[in-house]
Design a protein around this motif. Structure first.
Motif, PDB file in Angstrom:
ATOM      1  N   GLN A 495       0.835  -1.197   0.000  1.00 23.57           N
ATOM      2  CA  GLN A 495       0.000   0.000   0.000  1.00 23.57           C
ATOM      3  C   GLN A 495       0.874   1.253   0.000  1.00 23.57           C
ATOM      4  O   GLN A 495       1.829   1.351   0.782  1.00 23.57           O
ATOM      5  CB  GLN A 495      -0.934   0.026   1.209  1.00 23.57           C
ATOM      6  N   LEU A 496       0.528   2.201  -0.882  1.00 24.54           N
ATOM      7  CA  LEU A 496       1.170   3.515  -0.952  1.00 24.54           C
ATOM      8  C   LEU A 496       0.077   4.563  -0.872  1.00 24.54           C
ATOM      9  O   LEU A 496      -0.769   4.659  -1.769  1.00 24.54           O
ATOM     10  CB  LEU A 496       1.968   3.664  -2.250  1.00 24.54           C
ATOM     11  N   LEU A 508      -6.157  11.169   0.777  1.00 29.27           N
ATOM     12  CA  LEU A 508      -6.440  11.463  -0.626  1.00 29.27           C
ATOM     13  C   LEU A 508      -6.664  10.191  -1.443  1.00 29.27           C
ATOM     14  O   LEU A 508      -7.664  10.068  -2.130  1.00 29.27           O
ATOM     15  CB  LEU A 508      -5.282  12.278  -1.231  1.00 29.27           C
ATOM     16  N   HIS A 509      -5.726   9.246  -1.340  1.00 28.20           N
ATOM     17  CA  HIS A 509      -5.859   8.019  -2.130  1.00 28.20           C
ATOM     18  C   HIS A 509      -4.827   7.006  -1.647  1.00 28.20           C
ATOM     19  O   HIS A 509      -3.782   7.375  -1.100  1.00 28.20           O
ATOM     20  CB  HIS A 509      -5.647   8.307  -3.622  1.00 28.20           C
ATOM     21  N   THR A 510      -5.116   5.720  -1.860  1.00 29.18           N
ATOM     22  CA  THR A 510      -4.187   4.638  -1.549  1.00 29.18           C
ATOM     23  C   THR A 510      -4.052   3.730  -2.758  1.00 29.18           C
ATOM     24  O   THR A 510      -5.063   3.195  -3.252  1.00 29.18           O
ATOM     25  CB  THR A 510      -4.657   3.830  -0.330  1.00 29.18           C
ATOM     26  N   PHE A 511      -2.816   3.572  -3.248  1.00 31.83           N
ATOM     27  CA  PHE A 511      -2.527   2.609  -4.306  1.00 31.83           C
ATOM     28  C   PHE A 511      -2.241   1.250  -3.661  1.00 31.83           C
ATOM     29  O   PHE A 511      -1.606   1.178  -2.606  1.00 31.83           O
ATOM     30  CB  PHE A 511      -1.302   3.036  -5.121  1.00 31.83           C
ATOM     31  N   THR A 512      -2.700   0.187  -4.299  1.00 31.24           N
ATOM     32  CA  THR A 512      -2.438  -1.166  -3.835  1.00 31.24           C
ATOM     33  C   THR A 512      -1.708  -1.919  -4.930  1.00 31.24           C
ATOM     34  O   THR A 512      -2.161  -1.942  -6.082  1.00 31.24           O
ATOM     35  CB  THR A 512      -3.741  -1.889  -3.477  1.00 31.24           C
ATOM     36  N   ALA A 513      -0.555  -2.512  -4.585  1.00 32.43           N
ATOM     37  CA  ALA A 513       0.242  -3.228  -5.578  1.00 32.43           C
ATOM     38  C   ALA A 513       1.120  -4.234  -4.858  1.00 32.43           C
ATOM     39  O   ALA A 513       1.362  -4.136  -3.651  1.00 32.43           O
ATOM     40  CB  ALA A 513       1.104  -2.256  -6.393  1.00 32.43           C
ATOM     41  N   ALA A 514       1.584  -5.238  -5.596  1.00 34.32           N
ATOM     42  CA  ALA A 514       2.547  -6.202  -5.072  1.00 34.32           C
ATOM     43  C   ALA A 514       3.938  -5.690  -5.429  1.00 34.32           C
ATOM     44  O   ALA A 514       4.442  -5.938  -6.532  1.00 34.32           O
ATOM     45  CB  ALA A 514       2.286  -7.580  -5.657  1.00 34.32           C
ATOM     46  N   ILE A 544       1.395   2.569   9.376  1.00 30.33           N
ATOM     47  CA  ILE A 544       1.632   3.994   9.609  1.00 30.33           C
ATOM     48  C   ILE A 544       0.306   4.736   9.627  1.00 30.33           C
ATOM     49  O   ILE A 544       0.032   5.534  10.493  1.00 30.33           O
ATOM     50  CB  ILE A 544       2.548   4.564   8.515  1.00 30.33           C
ATOM     51  N   LEU A 545      -0.533   4.468   8.664  1.00 29.53           N
ATOM     52  CA  LEU A 545      -1.864   5.074   8.599  1.00 29.53           C
ATOM     53  C   LEU A 545      -2.825   4.033   8.045  1.00 29.53           C
ATOM     54  O   LEU A 545      -2.460   3.288   7.130  1.00 29.53           O
ATOM     55  CB  LEU A 545      -1.880   6.299   7.676  1.00 29.53           C
ATOM     56  N   PRO A 546      -4.029   3.930   8.574  1.00 28.14           N
ATOM     57  CA  PRO A 546      -4.994   2.987   8.004  1.00 28.14           C
ATOM     58  C   PRO A 546      -5.435   3.452   6.637  1.00 28.14           C
ATOM     59  O   PRO A 546      -5.603   4.632   6.391  1.00 28.14           O
ATOM     60  CB  PRO A 546      -6.157   3.043   9.016  1.00 28.14           C
ATOM     61  N   SER A 547      -5.651   2.514   5.768  1.00 26.22           N
ATOM     62  CA  SER A 547      -6.013   2.873   4.398  1.00 26.22           C
ATOM     63  C   SER A 547      -7.378   3.499   4.309  1.00 26.22           C
ATOM     64  O   SER A 547      -7.677   4.232   3.375  1.00 26.22           O
ATOM     65  CB  SER A 547      -5.982   1.618   3.515  1.00 26.22           C
ATOM     66  N   ASN A 548      -8.247   3.227   5.270  1.00 28.41           N
ATOM     67  CA  ASN A 548      -9.605   3.788   5.204  1.00 28.41           C
ATOM     68  C   ASN A 548      -9.808   4.917   6.183  1.00 28.41           C
ATOM     69  O   ASN A 548     -10.916   5.234   6.550  1.00 28.41           O
ATOM     70  CB  ASN A 548     -10.627   2.682   5.487  1.00 28.41           C
ATOM     71  N   TRP A 549      -8.694   5.534   6.643  1.00 28.15           N
ATOM     72  CA  TRP A 549      -8.833   6.632   7.617  1.00 28.15           C
ATOM     73  C   TRP A 549      -9.452   7.843   6.970  1.00 28.15           C
ATOM     74  O   TRP A 549      -9.070   8.228   5.909  1.00 28.15           O
ATOM     75  CB  TRP A 549      -7.474   6.959   8.183  1.00 28.15           C
TER      76      TRP A 549
END
Length: 549
Positions: A495-496, A508-514, A544-549
């Protein structure tokens, strides 16, 4: 409109005005006293009198009868507000007995005319008629006192014939007033259309902004409700867990206390019985008279040794140690319970979105060897500034060539990390992370390709903000008001995330990638500068931060 019809009925057919001191002839027609007297004086010279209305003739001068009822009607009409409104404008110049509104003005005669006087007015071309006006002198040339008929296109002035033929406008291109007026009206209509279009666009923009504000308020309200409900649930769960843990500890304490009490009493009773048996046996031996029996008793060896008796006491003490061992077993069970509760609490906390930040920042330094020649890198390797003065750095395979970009020295292959940037300047920029294998010297080497992820701010679409990866753009519904942005990486989770550092912080946004390769921080700045204000790392087992915060 009733007042207009009544006025027609109260008009004198001679002066075309409302009656003044009305009188009536024998034929029944009424006139102003002065008007009919003047008519009779004229008719008297011919020896016959006639009615101006019906042409009835009279041999003698007809008597004039004052009509009291008609006088009252005229007085009432003059005092009505509708009549006063009619005469508050420009009045007819020729209606001297009663004020009558003018409908046109003659520039030549410098007079205003009502409908009746307009019918008998001269139709000659020199009599120029306009809308009623009190400033007729402004419609004439101030030099030649002639009617303004032409428009000088060179001086943008209205002129008369003399000005055009012999005056200061001689030889200039002139147009008729009507023609020049129509041309100007055409231009004004075009301007009006443009202004109307602009007004419509502005109105649409206002509606759009109001809709966006409404949606933002609704979204904020929903987020506030969700966070409130989340923390209510957190507090409820913590309270329930606290009560549950305290109940278990209390029960375990009672069980251990009860167990220890029962074991101790039982062992002491056994020890008491054993000592009682030994005492009775010794008393029996002491009462015996046969020395051989006393000396040959098999159980007297231990009983007569005081050291061993002390050893028995030690044995009893050792039994007490067994009791302690039993207490230690109870303590182990208590420790297991505490450990189980601790694991349960940790698992619940991991399931709750809570923000934890590390106190000590970890430096992220820019790599000058990757910086474009249009970027100026600060001495502390924290700031990249766009400059139009080339830095003349050597061309190497690792240096960006086509875009004003620079990478960090360090790459991350595990764990959780975050870093903040401060942006200054109004130009477009990009911030994000990339693989070290990103192209450096080709057209598609900019951030946001298939080997990089970034937050982008451009100037083309009203400073639109977007998230880009693999050349696919995700536009943000709202603009970013703060000049500080946070980038968070959770490498193992793939997650980025990007956040706006406002109050409160906004996801703002979270990218998900392997992720497969090291990830480096990367900047692109076209105008102004970007400064890395801080960076930090976390244990890779925590977010560090939840993705759905």
């Amino acid at each position: 409109m009733a007042s207009t019809g009544l006025r027609k009925e109260l008009e004198c057919s001679i002066c075309m005005s409302v009656y003044t001191d009305p009188v009536t002839l024998r034929c029944g027609h009424s006139f102003c006293r002065d008007c009919i007297n003047n008519m009779q004086d004229t008719d008297g010279g011919s020896g016959a009198y006639s009615c101006p209305e019906c042409r009835a003739t009279f041999r003698k001068q007809p008597p004039l009868q004052r009509s009291i009822s008609l006088c009252n009607v005229v007085e009432n009409f003059r005092s009505t507000p509708s009549h006063q409104e009619e005469i508050t404008g420009i009045r007819c110049t020729y209606c001297i007995h009663s004020p009558v509104p003018a409908v046109r003005s003659c520039l030549l005669c410098e007079a205003s005319l009502c409908d009746n006087h307009l019918r008998v007015h001269s139709k000659g071309p020199e009599h120029v008629l306009t809308d009623p006006s009190t400033s007729l002198e402004n419609r004439k040339c101030s030099v030649h006192k002639e009617v303004l008929k032409y428009y000088c296109t060179e001086d943008a002035a209205c002129i008369c014939v003399s000005c055009s033929l012999a005056g200061e406008h001689q030889g200039h291109r002139v147009e008729m007033l009507d023609e020049a007026s129509e041309k100007k009206k055409k231009k004004l209509r075009n301007v009006l259309l443009k202004l109307d279009s602009k007004r419509n666009k502005t109105r649409d923009r206002v509606h759009s902004l109001e809709e966006r504000r409404r949606k933002a308020q609704e979204k904020a309200s929903r987020e506030a409700e969700r966070v409130t409900a989340l923390f209510i649930d957190i507090r409820r769960r913590v309270d329930d867990l606290e009560k549950k843990v305290l109940r278990k500890i209390s029960r375990r304490e009672e069980q251990v206390s009860l167990l220890l009490s029962d074991v101790m009493i039982e062992k002491l009773e056994i020890e008491n019985d054993k000592l009682s048996r030994k005492m009775r046996h010794i008393e029996e031996l002491c009462n015996m008279t046969d020395p051989l029996t006393v000396l040959q008793d098999p159980d007297t060896g231990d009983l007569c040794d005081p050291e061993e008796d002390g050893g028995d006491e030690d044995t009893g003490g050792h039994d007490g140690g067994d009791e302690d061992t039993g207490g230690h077993d109870g303590g182990d069970r208590g420790a297991e319970l505490i450990s189980h509760i601790s694991h349960t609490l940790s698992a619940m906390i991991r399931g709750i979105n809570v923000i934890f930040y590390v106190q000590d920042p970890a430096d992220i330094l820019l790599d000058v060897n990757t910086a474009s020649n249009n970027l100026l890198i600060s001495d502390d390797l924290k700031t990249a500034t766009c400059t139009r003065i080339t830095q003349n750095r050597p061309e190497t395979a690792e240096r960006f060539q086509d875009y004003d970009q620079v990478m960090s020295r360090r790459g991350f292959t595990s764990g959780g990390h975050y870093w903040d940037v401060e942006i200054s300047g109004s130009g477009w920029w990009m911030v994000g992370m990339c693989y070290p294998s990103i192209a450096r010297r080709v057209l598609h080497s900019h951030i946001g390709n298939n080997k990089s992820w970034c937050l982008y701010k451009g100037q083309v679409y009203n400073n639109q903000y977007s998230l880009i990866h693999d050349s696919k753009e995700i536009q943000l519904p709202q603009q970013i008001s703060s000049d500080r942005v946070r980038i968070c990486l959770d490498y193992e989770a793939g997650q980025l995330s990007f956040y706006e550092l406002c109050d409160p912080i906004r996801h703002l946004h979270t990218f998900t990638a392997a992720f497969s390769d090291p990830l480096h921080a990367v900047l692109c700045v076209y105008e102004g500068s970007i400064k890395i204000s801080r960076g930090a790392m976390r244990n890779h087992h925590r977010r560090i931060l939840p993705s759905n915060w």
